[in-house]
Motif scaffolding. Structure first.
Motif, short mmCIF file in Angstrom:
data_model
loop_
_atom_site.label_atom_id
_atom_site.label_comp_id
_atom_site.label_asym_id
_atom_site.label_seq_id
_atom_site.Cartn_x
_atom_site.Cartn_y
_atom_site.Cartn_z
N GLN A 247 0.84 -1.20 0.00
CA GLN A 247 0.00 0.00 0.00
C GLN A 247 0.88 1.24 0.00
OE1 GLN A 247 -2.45 -0.70 3.51
NE2 GLN A 247 -3.98 -1.76 2.28
N THR A 248 0.66 2.10 -0.98
CA THR A 248 1.46 3.32 -1.12
C THR A 248 0.55 4.52 -1.31
OG1 THR A 248 1.72 3.58 -3.52
CG2 THR A 248 3.02 1.84 -2.48
N ALA A 249 1.16 5.70 -1.29
CA ALA A 249 0.40 6.93 -1.52
C ALA A 249 -0.10 7.02 -2.96
CB ALA A 249 1.27 8.14 -1.20
N ARG A 250 0.40 6.18 -3.85
CA ARG A 250 -0.02 6.19 -5.25
C ARG A 250 -0.77 4.92 -5.63
NH1 ARG A 250 1.96 9.89 -8.77
NH2 ARG A 250 2.17 8.39 -10.49
N GLY A 251 -1.35 4.26 -4.64
CA GLY A 251 -2.12 3.06 -4.90
C GLY A 251 -1.42 1.81 -4.40
N ASP A 252 -2.10 0.69 -4.58
CA ASP A 252 -1.58 -0.60 -4.12
C ASP A 252 -0.87 -1.31 -5.28
OD1 ASP A 252 -2.86 0.07 -1.82
OD2 ASP A 252 -4.35 -1.55 -1.90
#
Length: 286
Positions: free
Chosen positions: A19-24
């Motif tokens: 999980q990241t700030a730009r999506g999974d």
């Protein structure tokens, strides 16, 4: 096309969503038994996936490093738009890598194979102080600029075909022209991976490979330890190109005997040993 020996993670390697700030992003995550010396973030190449590193993950983890291999946006098990090419611009993919690095935590060692190496390079060059984001950069069978003329022809044929054919039709055409090499892997797994790639991702990144400028001078100025790794034969970027690139980067150079464009699948034990030795030298400060 890279051909991993299996698509089944070995014991101790977890399939998960990063999980990241730009999506999974789909990931394979291998952790060492004790305190980790560091983390390694691994990016696959054109038409590839995180499974291309599957034979490296346990050796790297057993050496004391957490190893995280990811599918990029629109690759295999990571979602991405099928028709819109803009989200696959190189800068967008580089921003994904920076978000992935933040999500795994710390200051990871970054490794990119083939196309993944050029995206890794773009990520390093995008931040003002890359040494604060990454511990090192390894370019694995990834050259200084556009791919060789013969491979440009193949990539252009593929991107042109994907503009008019379905993924299933394109797969059938590829198999007719270039039958799979002998492998222990069921060809159905390779086909399934292909079908789950976004055609827009393949078109956009295929064009990038044919037009990538030489950014070696810029990269040489980035204050990061660098490692250039290849097999002893490569028709995507000739070995002489990668030798010269390593010299310009003042990078450590490894040539894996008996390997071609994918040392990670051709000679995984030897490749893992070379990578681990490089990262250990950085960890120990020698």
């Amino acid at each position: 096309m890279s051909r991993p020996p299996t698509f089944t993670p070995p014991p101790g390697v977890d399939a998960r969503r990063l999980q990241t700030a730009r999506g999974d992003f789909a990931a394979l995550d291998a952790r060492p038994a004790g305190q980790a010396k560091g983390t390694v973030l691994l990016l696959p190449g054109f038409t590839g996936s995180k499974e291309d590193f599957i034979a490296l993950l346990r050796p790297v983890a057993d050496a004391g490093y957490r190893a995280v291999a990811v599918d990029g946006r629109g690759q295999y098990e990571s979602e991405g738009p099928e028709k819109d090419e803009l989200p696959y611009a190189q800068d967008e993919l580089a921003q994904d890598v920076l978000a992935q690095a933040e999500a795994v935590g710390g200051t990871p060692h970054l490794l990119g194979h083939s196309l993944g190496g050029q995206i890794a390079r773009a990520a390093v060059l995008r931040v003002p102080a890359p040494e604060a984001t990454f511990a090192s950069l390894t370019l694995l069978s990834s050259g200084p600029a556009a791919i060789s003329p013969s491979q440009q022809e193949r990539a252009t044929m593929l991107t042109d075909a994907l503009a008019v054919l379905s993924m299933a039709e394109a797969w059938a055409a590829i198999q007719a022209l270039d039958p799979p090499e002998e492998t222990d892997l069921d060809g159905d797994a390779l086909r399934e991976r292909w079908l789950r790639h976004s055609p827009a991702q393949l078109i956009a990144t295929g064009r990038q490979l044919c037009a990538e400028p030489d950014r070696v001078t810029e990269l040489a100025a980035a204050p990061l330890p660098k490692h250039v790794v290849s097999g002893e034969r490569d028709d995507t970027w000739p070995i002489a190109w990668m030798d010269e690139m390593a010299e310009r980067l003042r990078a450590h150079r490894t040539v894996v005997t008996g390997a071609e464009h994918s040392p990670n699948t051709d000679r995984p034990a030897e490749t893992a040993a070379a990578l681990i030795a490089f990262w250990d030298r950085i960890t120990s400060g020698s």
